[in-house]
Design a protein around this motif. Structure first.
Motif, PDB file in Angstrom:
ATOM      1  N   SER A 209       6.293  27.011   8.903  1.00 18.62           N
ATOM      2  CA  SER A 209       4.870  27.070   9.254  1.00 18.62           C
ATOM      3  C   SER A 209       4.297  25.751   9.764  1.00 18.62           C
ATOM      4  O   SER A 209       3.126  25.691  10.112  1.00 18.62           O
ATOM      5  CB  SER A 209       4.055  27.538   8.045  1.00 18.62           C
ATOM      6  N   GLY A 210       5.095  24.707   9.785  1.00 15.52           N
ATOM      7  CA  GLY A 210       4.588  23.423  10.245  1.00 15.52           C
ATOM      8  C   GLY A 210       5.662  22.599  10.912  1.00 15.52           C
ATOM      9  O   GLY A 210       6.851  22.854  10.745  1.00 15.52           O
ATOM     10  N   GLY A 211       5.228  21.620  11.638  1.00 16.25           N
ATOM     11  CA  GLY A 211       6.166  20.797  12.370  1.00 16.25           C
ATOM     12  C   GLY A 211       6.517  19.512  11.653  1.00 16.25           C
ATOM     13  O   GLY A 211       5.928  19.154  10.627  1.00 16.25           O
ATOM     14  N   GLU A 212       7.484  18.816  12.229  1.00 19.00           N
ATOM     15  CA  GLU A 212       7.938  17.543  11.691  1.00 19.00           C
ATOM     16  C   GLU A 212       6.802  16.520  11.665  1.00 19.00           C
ATOM     17  O   GLU A 212       6.714  15.707  10.748  1.00 19.00           O
ATOM     18  CB  GLU A 212       9.101  17.032  12.544  1.00 19.00           C
ATOM     19  N   ASP A 213       5.917  16.580  12.659  1.00 18.32           N
ATOM     20  CA  ASP A 213       4.802  15.626  12.723  1.00 18.32           C
ATOM     21  C   ASP A 213       3.920  15.693  11.476  1.00 18.32           C
ATOM     22  O   ASP A 213       3.430  14.675  11.005  1.00 18.32           O
ATOM     23  CB  ASP A 213       3.948  15.868  13.970  1.00 18.32           C
ATOM     24  N   GLU A 214       3.728  16.892  10.942  1.00 13.16           N
ATOM     25  CA  GLU A 214       2.907  17.050   9.738  1.00 13.16           C
ATOM     26  C   GLU A 214       3.571  16.408   8.526  1.00 13.16           C
ATOM     27  O   GLU A 214       2.908  15.766   7.718  1.00 13.16           O
ATOM     28  CB  GLU A 214       2.634  18.528   9.470  1.00 13.16           C
ATOM     29  N   ARG A 215       4.894  16.568   8.408  1.00 15.54           N
ATOM     30  CA  ARG A 215       5.606  15.965   7.285  1.00 15.54           C
ATOM     31  C   ARG A 215       5.662  14.443   7.434  1.00 15.54           C
ATOM     32  O   ARG A 215       5.572  13.710   6.442  1.00 15.54           O
ATOM     33  CB  ARG A 215       6.996  16.588   7.149  1.00 15.54           C
ATOM     34  N   ILE A 216       5.762  13.953   8.649  1.00 11.77           N
ATOM     35  CA  ILE A 216       5.738  12.509   8.893  1.00 11.77           C
ATOM     36  C   ILE A 216       4.375  11.937   8.513  1.00 11.77           C
ATOM     37  O   ILE A 216       4.286  10.874   7.885  1.00 11.77           O
ATOM     38  CB  ILE A 216       6.107  12.188  10.359  1.00 11.77           C
ATOM     39  N   ALA A 217       3.299  12.629   8.861  1.00  5.87           N
ATOM     40  CA  ALA A 217       1.950  12.176   8.508  1.00  5.87           C
ATOM     41  C   ALA A 217       1.797  12.106   6.988  1.00  5.87           C
ATOM     42  O   ALA A 217       1.217  11.156   6.447  1.00  5.87           O
ATOM     43  CB  ALA A 217       0.898  13.095   9.116  1.00  5.87           C
ATOM     44  N   LYS A 218       2.334  13.097   6.270  1.00  3.05           N
ATOM     45  CA  LYS A 218       2.258  13.095   4.806  1.00  3.05           C
ATOM     46  C   LYS A 218       3.087  11.949   4.232  1.00  3.05           C
ATOM     47  O   LYS A 218       2.686  11.319   3.250  1.00  3.05           O
ATOM     48  CB  LYS A 218       2.718  14.429   4.246  1.00  3.05           C
ATOM     49  N   ALA A 219       4.240  11.674   4.836  1.00  3.29           N
ATOM     50  CA  ALA A 219       5.078  10.559   4.379  1.00  3.29           C
ATOM     51  C   ALA A 219       4.351   9.230   4.544  1.00  3.29           C
ATOM     52  O   ALA A 219       4.385   8.379   3.650  1.00  3.29           O
ATOM     53  CB  ALA A 219       6.394  10.539   5.149  1.00  3.29           C
ATOM     54  N   ASN A 220       3.683   9.046   5.663  1.00  2.00           N
ATOM     55  CA  ASN A 220       2.931   7.808   5.898  1.00  2.00           C
ATOM     56  C   ASN A 220       1.794   7.649   4.897  1.00  2.00           C
ATOM     57  O   ASN A 220       1.563   6.568   4.356  1.00  2.00           O
ATOM     58  CB  ASN A 220       2.387   7.771   7.331  1.00  2.00           C
ATOM     59  N   LYS A 221       1.086   8.743   4.627  1.00  2.00           N
ATOM     60  CA  LYS A 221      -0.028   8.701   3.674  1.00  2.00           C
ATOM     61  C   LYS A 221       0.487   8.407   2.262  1.00  2.00           C
ATOM     62  O   LYS A 221      -0.093   7.587   1.544  1.00  2.00           O
ATOM     63  CB  LYS A 221      -0.782  10.029   3.713  1.00  2.00           C
ATOM     64  N   LEU A 222       1.573   9.056   1.875  1.00  5.47           N
ATOM     65  CA  LEU A 222       2.163   8.823   0.562  1.00  5.47           C
ATOM     66  C   LEU A 222       2.644   7.381   0.444  1.00  5.47           C
ATOM     67  O   LEU A 222       2.407   6.712  -0.562  1.00  5.47           O
ATOM     68  CB  LEU A 222       3.324   9.794   0.319  1.00  5.47           C
ATOM     69  N   SER A 223       3.301   6.879   1.463  1.00  3.32           N
ATOM     70  CA  SER A 223       3.801   5.516   1.459  1.00  3.32           C
ATOM     71  C   SER A 223       2.669   4.509   1.292  1.00  3.32           C
ATOM     72  O   SER A 223       2.745   3.596   0.465  1.00  3.32           O
ATOM     73  CB  SER A 223       4.571   5.232   2.746  1.00  3.32           C
ATOM     74  N   ASP A 224       1.610   4.664   2.054  1.00  2.15           N
ATOM     75  CA  ASP A 224       0.459   3.749   1.962  1.00  2.15           C
ATOM     76  C   ASP A 224      -0.146   3.750   0.563  1.00  2.15           C
ATOM     77  O   ASP A 224      -0.416   2.705  -0.015  1.00  2.15           O
ATOM     78  CB  ASP A 224      -0.613   4.120   2.990  1.00  2.15           C
ATOM     79  N   SER A 225      -0.352   4.937   0.010  1.00  2.00           N
ATOM     80  CA  SER A 225      -0.954   5.061  -1.316  1.00  2.00           C
ATOM     81  C   SER A 225      -0.041   4.500  -2.398  1.00  2.00           C
ATOM     82  O   SER A 225      -0.478   3.754  -3.278  1.00  2.00           O
ATOM     83  CB  SER A 225      -1.273   6.527  -1.603  1.00  2.00           C
ATOM     84  N   ALA A 226       1.244   4.843  -2.332  1.00  2.00           N
ATOM     85  CA  ALA A 226       2.193   4.389  -3.347  1.00  2.00           C
ATOM     86  C   ALA A 226       2.382   2.876  -3.298  1.00  2.00           C
ATOM     87  O   ALA A 226       2.423   2.220  -4.346  1.00  2.00           O
ATOM     88  CB  ALA A 226       3.532   5.095  -3.161  1.00  2.00           C
ATOM     89  N   LEU A 227       2.465   2.306  -2.107  1.00  2.00           N
ATOM     90  CA  LEU A 227       2.629   0.858  -1.992  1.00  2.00           C
ATOM     91  C   LEU A 227       1.413   0.110  -2.532  1.00  2.00           C
ATOM     92  O   LEU A 227       1.537  -0.972  -3.106  1.00  2.00           O
ATOM     93  CB  LEU A 227       2.930   0.459  -0.547  1.00  2.00           C
ATOM     94  N   GLU A 228       0.243   0.701  -2.394  1.00  2.00           N
ATOM     95  CA  GLU A 228      -0.970   0.114  -2.961  1.00  2.00           C
ATOM     96  C   GLU A 228      -0.864   0.061  -4.489  1.00  2.00           C
ATOM     97  O   GLU A 228      -1.222  -0.943  -5.112  1.00  2.00           O
ATOM     98  CB  GLU A 228      -2.181   0.940  -2.528  1.00  2.00           C
ATOM     99  N   MET A 229      -0.358   1.130  -5.079  1.00  2.00           N
ATOM    100  CA  MET A 229      -0.175   1.167  -6.533  1.00  2.00           C
ATOM    101  C   MET A 229       0.873   0.144  -6.968  1.00  2.00           C
ATOM    102  O   MET A 229       0.716  -0.526  -7.990  1.00  2.00           O
ATOM    103  CB  MET A 229       0.261   2.562  -6.992  1.00  2.00           C
ATOM    104  N   ILE A 230       1.944   0.027  -6.200  1.00  2.95           N
ATOM    105  CA  ILE A 230       3.011  -0.921  -6.521  1.00  2.95           C
ATOM    106  C   ILE A 230       2.490  -2.356  -6.437  1.00  2.95           C
ATOM    107  O   ILE A 230       2.797  -3.191  -7.285  1.00  2.95           O
ATOM    108  CB  ILE A 230       4.226  -0.704  -5.590  1.00  2.95           C
ATOM    109  N   GLU A 231       1.683  -2.637  -5.425  1.00  3.32           N
ATOM    110  CA  GLU A 231       1.098  -3.980  -5.290  1.00  3.32           C
ATOM    111  C   GLU A 231       0.192  -4.323  -6.476  1.00  3.32           C
ATOM    112  O   GLU A 231       0.053  -5.487  -6.834  1.00  3.32           O
ATOM    113  CB  GLU A 231       0.324  -4.095  -3.978  1.00  3.32           C
ATOM    114  N   ASP A 232      -0.383  -3.291  -7.092  1.00  2.71           N
ATOM    115  CA  ASP A 232      -1.218  -3.495  -8.282  1.00  2.71           C
ATOM    116  C   ASP A 232      -0.368  -3.595  -9.556  1.00  2.71           C
ATOM    117  O   ASP A 232      -0.920  -3.650 -10.657  1.00  2.71           O
ATOM    118  CB  ASP A 232      -2.227  -2.349  -8.431  1.00  2.71           C
ATOM    119  N   GLY A 233       0.961  -3.573  -9.403  1.00  2.00           N
ATOM    120  CA  GLY A 233       1.857  -3.748 -10.539  1.00  2.00           C
ATOM    121  C   GLY A 233       2.282  -2.484 -11.245  1.00  2.00           C
ATOM    122  O   GLY A 233       2.835  -2.546 -12.341  1.00  2.00           O
TER     123      GLY A 233
END
Length: 135
Positions: free
Chosen positions: A25-49
């Protein structure tokens, strides 16, 4: 995202529960967008320790662009040791792309492993896909 606090020492870590767009039901672009969003959010948490775990149905295999190139989830210990705030460890990449096929029974023929069996590709050597992962 789920915030978990260990009772013994108040150590906080975050768990991202994922269910990305299906390949039907969805394309690779949608999963890539979710990966980028997850990466940004998770790295922010990691930077906070904080420690971070992402788990669920990614509807992509460990070697697909969304997980490997955008989320930077790797099986390579050296990359993680050198840049622990840049890469995520994906142990499922080791299972899927192992040189020796997995077999949980002794003296039996090894079988392909995965979390999803595709009957449409059953004639191919690898008809199992590793969509469910913990990173």
């Amino acid at each position: 995202m789920l915030k978990v606090t260990e009772i013994a020492n108040n150590h906080v870590f975050y768990v991202y529960l994922c269910h990305w767009q299906s390949r039907l039901s969805g394309g690779e672009d949608e999963r890539i967008a979710k990966a980028n969003k997850l990466s940004d959010s998770a790295l922010e948490m990691i930077e906070d320790g904080h420690q971070v775990i992402a788990m669920g149905d990614f509807n992509d295999e460990p070697s697909n662009k969304s997980l490997f190139s955008h989320l930077l989830a790797t099986k390579c210990y050296n990359a993680i040791r050198k840049k622990p705030h840049s890469y995520f460890y994906n142990p499922f990449a080791r299972v899927v792309h192992s040189g020796a096929p997995y077999c949980y029974l002794k003296n039996r023929v090894p079988r392909a492993v995965g979390s999803y069996y595709s009957s449409s590709t059953a004639k191919l050597p690898q008809c199992y896909y590793m969509f469910d992962q913990i990173i």
